[in-house]
Motif scaffolding. Structure first.
Motif, PDB file in Angstrom:
ATOM      1  N   HIS A  43       0.841  -1.213   0.000  1.00  0.00           N
ATOM      2  CA  HIS A  43       0.000   0.000   0.000  1.00  0.00           C
ATOM      3  C   HIS A  43       0.868   1.252   0.000  1.00  0.00           C
ATOM      4  O   HIS A  43       0.722   2.136   0.829  1.00  0.00           O
ATOM      5  CB  HIS A  43      -0.963  -0.041   1.184  1.00  0.00           C
ATOM      6  N   HIS A  64      -1.805   3.325  -5.268  1.00  0.00           N
ATOM      7  CA  HIS A  64      -1.975   1.864  -5.188  1.00  0.00           C
ATOM      8  C   HIS A  64      -3.446   1.491  -5.089  1.00  0.00           C
ATOM      9  O   HIS A  64      -4.297   2.343  -4.846  1.00  0.00           O
ATOM     10  CB  HIS A  64      -1.230   1.311  -3.971  1.00  0.00           C
ATOM     11  N   ASP A  82      -6.335  -1.152  -3.194  1.00  0.00           N
ATOM     12  CA  ASP A  82      -6.649  -2.109  -2.142  1.00  0.00           C
ATOM     13  C   ASP A  82      -7.452  -3.222  -2.807  1.00  0.00           C
ATOM     14  O   ASP A  82      -8.491  -2.951  -3.419  1.00  0.00           O
ATOM     15  CB  ASP A  82      -7.533  -1.474  -1.058  1.00  0.00           C
ATOM     16  N   HIS A  95      -8.154  -7.151   1.322  1.00  0.00           N
ATOM     17  CA  HIS A  95      -7.431  -6.304   2.292  1.00  0.00           C
ATOM     18  C   HIS A  95      -8.146  -6.291   3.654  1.00  0.00           C
ATOM     19  O   HIS A  95      -7.503  -6.317   4.699  1.00  0.00           O
ATOM     20  CB  HIS A  95      -7.314  -4.892   1.717  1.00  0.00           C
ATOM     21  N   GLU A 152      -5.895   4.551  -3.865  1.00  0.00           N
ATOM     22  CA  GLU A 152      -5.489   5.578  -2.897  1.00  0.00           C
ATOM     23  C   GLU A 152      -4.224   6.297  -3.353  1.00  0.00           C
ATOM     24  O   GLU A 152      -3.465   5.779  -4.165  1.00  0.00           O
ATOM     25  CB  GLU A 152      -5.298   4.921  -1.520  1.00  0.00           C
TER      26      GLU A 152
HETATM   27 ZN   LIG Z   1      -4.395   0.781   0.674  1.00  0.00          ZN
END
Ligand SMILES: [Zn+2]
Length: 253
Positions: A71, A75, A77, A81, A215
């Motif tokens: 992360h 990146h 998720d 996760h 993110e």
């Molecule tokens: Zn993340």
């Protein structure tokens, strides 16, 4: 008279020929990816991004090895996760990594409250102006937080108690977006949950539905509220909980 007829016929044939030619479409391509380098902001407790040299040109070629948490930087998720039994990074179909970008600008609310969580009302207001969010789209919160990226302390923004402060999504907004059949959501902060979150409710609602989060996006100022296509080039890590990604937006000109 017959000459006139032949002349007109020739013009019509010429126009028909030109119209039948394939149109050249041009795309403007925006890179929504932060550069990976040592010293970039990372989630507290995560290792820093590192580059270790393997060979230099005087040895014949130049090469490095890199290491970082999954992360790190821009990146995704993966659904696993937060949700066991859900998809790993390597199992996300390519179809789920491409879609229309819808951008919701919440900078004004964030300027008054750094912990602001994008609401269902923000989603409905966006739809009233730009139309219903289409299936397979990525809904991106533009918070303005990316301006802090070069100042990692301000980006992570921990108070004296270690609590982080930055904006995110509310779980209600995510639940509403799921009814639209989205591929996922994106944001220009460390997390789709606001900094102080302890229960990561937005993550859980989204990932439980098998969708993805993107993110640490950047260059969101370049994106129109609708109409850009997103390509999320996430690394295909076997059993990965997420993965660094190169994210492009394509805008038809
Ligand atoms: Zn993340």
């Amino acid at each position: 008279m017959r000459l006139w007829v032949s002349f007109l016929l020739l013009i019509f044939l010429g126009i028909g020929f030109l119209l039948s030619q394939p149109r050249i479409e041009t795309w403007r391509i925006i890179d929504l990816t932060h550069t990976l380098s040592p010293g970039i902001p990372v989630w507290p407790g995560n290792p820093p991004f590192e580059l270790k040299n393997l060979a230099r040109h005087d040895q014949g070629y130049y090469a490095n090895a890199f290491s970082c948490a999954e992360h790190t930087g821009t990146h995704i998720d993966a659904p696993v996760h937060f949700i066991s039994q859900q998809r790993y990074a390597s199992d996300i179909p390519a179809l789920n990594l491409v879609g229309e970008a819808r951008v919701i600008d919440i900078r004004r609310a964030v300027s008054k409250n750094p912990d602001y969580a994008l609401t269902s009302r923000d989603v409905l207001d966006h739809e009233a102006r730009f139309g219903t969010i289409p299936p397979r789209s990525f809904v991106i919160a533009r918070t303005g937080w990316e301006e802090r990226w070069s100042r990692p302390k301000d980006y992570v923004n921990q108070d004296e108690g270690g609590v982080m402060h930055f904006p995110g999504f509310s779980p209600d907004a995510i639940a509403l977006l799921l009814t639209r059949g989205i591929n996922g959501v994106g944001i220009d902060t460390l997390s789709i949950d606001p900094g102080p979150s302890k229960d990561f409710a937005a993550h859980k609602v989204l990932l439980k539905a098998g969708k993805i989060a993107i993110e640490n996006l950047t260059n969101l100022r370049e994106l129109p509220p609708r109409g850009a296509s997103l390509i999320v080039g996430a690394l295909k890590i076997r059993e990965g909980s997420g993965a660094p990604a190169r994210v492009f937006a394509l805008i038809r000109q």
